[in-house]
Design a protein around this motif. Structure first.
Motif, PDB file in Angstrom:
ATOM      1  N   LEU A   1      39.993  42.711  51.576  1.00  0.00           N
ATOM      2  CA  LEU A   1      39.755  42.625  50.137  1.00  0.00           C
ATOM      3  C   LEU A   1      40.861  43.336  49.363  1.00  0.00           C
ATOM      4  N   ASP A   2      41.331  44.467  49.871  1.00  0.00           N
ATOM      5  CA  ASP A   2      42.412  45.186  49.198  1.00  0.00           C
ATOM      6  C   ASP A   2      43.687  44.345  49.145  1.00  0.00           C
ATOM      7  N   GLU A   3      43.967  43.606  50.215  1.00  0.00           N
ATOM      8  CA  GLU A   3      45.130  42.715  50.203  1.00  0.00           C
ATOM      9  C   GLU A   3      44.949  41.626  49.155  1.00  0.00           C
ATOM     10  N   MET A   4      43.720  41.091  49.050  1.00  0.00           N
ATOM     11  CA  MET A   4      43.438  40.073  48.037  1.00  0.00           C
ATOM     12  C   MET A   4      43.621  40.630  46.636  1.00  0.00           C
ATOM     13  N   LYS A   5      43.147  41.858  46.424  1.00  0.00           N
ATOM     14  CA  LYS A   5      43.291  42.498  45.116  1.00  0.00           C
ATOM     15  C   LYS A   5      44.760  42.625  44.731  1.00  0.00           C
ATOM     16  N   ALA A   6      45.585  43.065  45.677  1.00  0.00           N
ATOM     17  CA  ALA A   6      47.008  43.256  45.403  1.00  0.00           C
ATOM     18  C   ALA A   6      47.685  41.921  45.069  1.00  0.00           C
ATOM     19  N   LEU A   7      47.324  40.866  45.807  1.00  0.00           N
ATOM     20  CA  LEU A   7      47.916  39.554  45.556  1.00  0.00           C
ATOM     21  C   LEU A   7      47.447  38.982  44.215  1.00  0.00           C
ATOM     22  N   ARG A   8      46.177  39.210  43.894  1.00  0.00           N
ATOM     23  CA  ARG A   8      45.681  38.752  42.591  1.00  0.00           C
ATOM     24  C   ARG A   8      46.395  39.474  41.458  1.00  0.00           C
ATOM     25  N   ARG A   9      46.558  40.794  41.619  1.00  0.00           N
ATOM     26  CA  ARG A   9      47.250  41.582  40.588  1.00  0.00           C
ATOM     27  C   ARG A   9      48.689  41.073  40.413  1.00  0.00           C
ATOM     28  N   LYS A  10      49.343  40.784  41.527  1.00  0.00           N
ATOM     29  CA  LYS A  10      50.715  40.267  41.494  1.00  0.00           C
ATOM     30  C   LYS A  10      50.786  38.923  40.777  1.00  0.00           C
ATOM     31  N   SER A  11      49.706  38.139  40.892  1.00  0.00           N
ATOM     32  CA  SER A  11      49.665  36.806  40.260  1.00  0.00           C
ATOM     33  C   SER A  11      49.100  36.850  38.846  1.00  0.00           C
ATOM     34  N   GLY A  12      48.789  38.056  38.354  1.00  0.00           N
ATOM     35  CA  GLY A  12      48.234  38.181  37.005  1.00  0.00           C
ATOM     36  C   GLY A  12      46.774  37.814  36.909  1.00  0.00           C
ATOM     37  N   LEU A  13      46.056  37.862  38.027  1.00  0.00           N
ATOM     38  CA  LEU A  13      44.632  37.520  38.047  1.00  0.00           C
ATOM     39  C   LEU A  13      43.787  38.786  38.065  1.00  0.00           C
ATOM     40  N   LEU A  14      42.498  38.637  37.783  1.00  0.00           N
ATOM     41  CA  LEU A  14      41.575  39.757  37.922  1.00  0.00           C
ATOM     42  C   LEU A  14      41.522  40.182  39.387  1.00  0.00           C
ATOM     43  N   GLU A  15      41.546  41.494  39.611  1.00  0.00           N
ATOM     44  CA  GLU A  15      41.555  41.994  40.991  1.00  0.00           C
ATOM     45  C   GLU A  15      40.238  41.716  41.704  1.00  0.00           C
ATOM     46  N   LEU A  16      39.142  41.831  40.979  1.00  0.00           N
ATOM     47  CA  LEU A  16      37.816  41.608  41.556  1.00  0.00           C
ATOM     48  C   LEU A  16      37.048  40.655  40.650  1.00  0.00           C
ATOM     49  N   HIS A  17      36.289  39.750  41.244  1.00  0.00           N
ATOM     50  CA  HIS A  17      35.466  38.863  40.414  1.00  0.00           C
ATOM     51  C   HIS A  17      34.225  38.410  41.174  1.00  0.00           C
ATOM     52  N   ASP A  18      33.482  37.504  40.570  1.00  0.00           N
ATOM     53  CA  ASP A  18      32.149  37.162  41.086  1.00  0.00           C
ATOM     54  C   ASP A  18      32.159  36.586  42.499  1.00  0.00           C
ATOM     55  N   SER A  19      33.241  35.945  42.892  1.00  0.00           N
ATOM     56  CA  SER A  19      33.266  35.344  44.224  1.00  0.00           C
ATOM     57  C   SER A  19      33.330  36.386  45.342  1.00  0.00           C
ATOM     58  N   ASP A  20      33.461  37.656  44.986  1.00  0.00           N
ATOM     59  CA  ASP A  20      33.578  38.721  45.987  1.00  0.00           C
ATOM     60  C   ASP A  20      32.238  39.375  46.322  1.00  0.00           C
ATOM     61  N   VAL A  21      31.131  38.768  45.923  1.00  0.00           N
ATOM     62  CA  VAL A  21      29.831  39.437  46.095  1.00  0.00           C
ATOM     63  C   VAL A  21      29.512  39.775  47.553  1.00  0.00           C
ATOM     64  N   ASP A  22      29.958  38.945  48.488  1.00  0.00           N
ATOM     65  CA  ASP A  22      29.626  39.212  49.890  1.00  0.00           C
ATOM     66  C   ASP A  22      30.307  40.476  50.422  1.00  0.00           C
ATOM     67  N   TYR A  23      31.294  40.963  49.692  1.00  0.00           N
ATOM     68  CA  TYR A  23      31.976  42.185  50.107  1.00  0.00           C
ATOM     69  C   TYR A  23      31.200  43.444  49.694  1.00  0.00           C
ATOM     70  N   ILE A  24      30.231  43.289  48.794  1.00  0.00           N
ATOM     71  CA  ILE A  24      29.552  44.459  48.227  1.00  0.00           C
ATOM     72  C   ILE A  24      28.936  45.376  49.290  1.00  0.00           C
ATOM     73  N   PRO A  25      28.138  44.880  50.247  1.00  0.00           N
ATOM     74  CA  PRO A  25      27.539  45.803  51.219  1.00  0.00           C
ATOM     75  C   PRO A  25      28.576  46.580  52.027  1.00  0.00           C
ATOM     76  N   PHE A  26      29.704  45.939  52.323  1.00  0.00           N
ATOM     77  CA  PHE A  26      30.748  46.596  53.109  1.00  0.00           C
ATOM     78  C   PHE A  26      31.496  47.638  52.275  1.00  0.00           C
ATOM     79  N   LEU A  27      31.708  47.325  51.003  1.00  0.00           N
ATOM     80  CA  LEU A  27      32.300  48.305  50.097  1.00  0.00           C
ATOM     81  C   LEU A  27      31.384  49.513  49.952  1.00  0.00           C
TER      82      LEU A  27
END
Length: 266
Positions: free
Chosen positions: A152-178
């Motif tokens: 998820l951290d790699e995804m956040k960095a790539l989203r930030r690089k692309s000018g996108l929101l780092e975290l959004h609704d499609s990441d809900v399955d990551y919540i328990p692990f976070l």
């Protein structure tokens, strides 16, 4: 050669757009690249396209889809490997084929194979957000929280690089692990983003992860809202001992804060 009044004139044929031709056939058959064209669609494409298109990336990708739909996963993997998993986010067809193969391995329980394929995908296309998401999903199946959060951290960095929101609704399955890794701020960000688009209130694990996050962060405003929303939306959860402990703890802290003297008092 075209003849006009006895004079020979040459006319260069327009190049064939294999990609457009194949896409049009697939859509005419009621399918799409994203859905994964099956054997019927592959046969229609094979029958209608010229020979010159049968070495194209699009045709080989449709062939990979067909093999996968027919249960010939190893053949599909070979075709995708032959095409090369490079710059996959620029090629929807190949990206979708690779994604489906990895997902197939994940769903049939071949987790070691799925992980190896996902890592191969990332190796050849390190800036593919989709590749990191796939790896994260495989790690979820393996219950490897630290690897899930790393993906998820790699995804956040790539989203930030692309000018996108780092975290959004499609990441809900990551919540328990976070939550397990103590990343409570990220839990609240994703939960808030997902509330209006995804049925997060139907999942007990997401509710308790959000309640714990607000409690650990001592975010009284967020915790009070989450407690109120849980009581309103999920009375079954609110009647449980776990929720009652969180609510009672919050109410005790709130009462202590209310009774504490202010800095202006002597």
């Amino acid at each position: 050669m075209i003849f006009f009044g006895g004079n020979a004139c040459s006319k260069q044929a327009a190049p064939i757009n294999c990609s457009r031709m194949i896409e049009d056939i697939i859509h005419a058959e009621g399918s799409s690249f994203e859905l994964g064209p099956g054997q019927r669609v592959f046969l229609a494409v094979e029958r209608q396209i010229p020979v010159s298109c049968k070495d194209s990336q699009e045709f080989l990708s449709v062939k990979a889809f067909s093999a996968l739909a027919s249960g010939r996963v190893s053949e599909a993997e070979r075709l995708v490997e032959e095409l090369g998993w490079r710059n996959t986010d620029q090629f929807l067809v190949l990206s979708a084929a690779a994604y489906l193969i990895i997902d197939h391995r994940r769903l049939d329980g071949s987790l070691d194979s799925a992980e190896a394929l996902a890592r191969r995908y990332i190796q050849l296309s390190p800036e593919s957000i989709r590749g990191w998401h796939l790896l994260g999903e495989v790690m979820m199946e393996n219950d490897r929280a630290s690897d899930v959060v790393s993906a998820l951290d790699e995804m956040k960095a790539l989203r930030r690089k692309s000018g996108l929101l780092e975290l959004h609704d499609s990441d809900v399955d990551y919540i328990p692990f976070l939550s397990e890794m103590g990343r409570h701020q990220d839990v609240l960000v994703i939960f808030r983003a997902a509330e209006n688009s995804i049925p997060v209130w139907e999942r007990d694990d997401l509710i308790f992860s959000a309640l714990l996050a607000a409690s650990e962060l001592e975010d009284d405003k967020a915790l009070e809202r989450l407690i109120s929303e849980t009581q309103s939306r999920r009375p079954d959860v609110a009647s449980g001992d776990g929720f009652k402990q969180i609510r009672q703890s919050f109410e005790r802290i709130k009462a202590l804060n209310a009774s504490a003297p202010t800095s202006d008092e002597p």
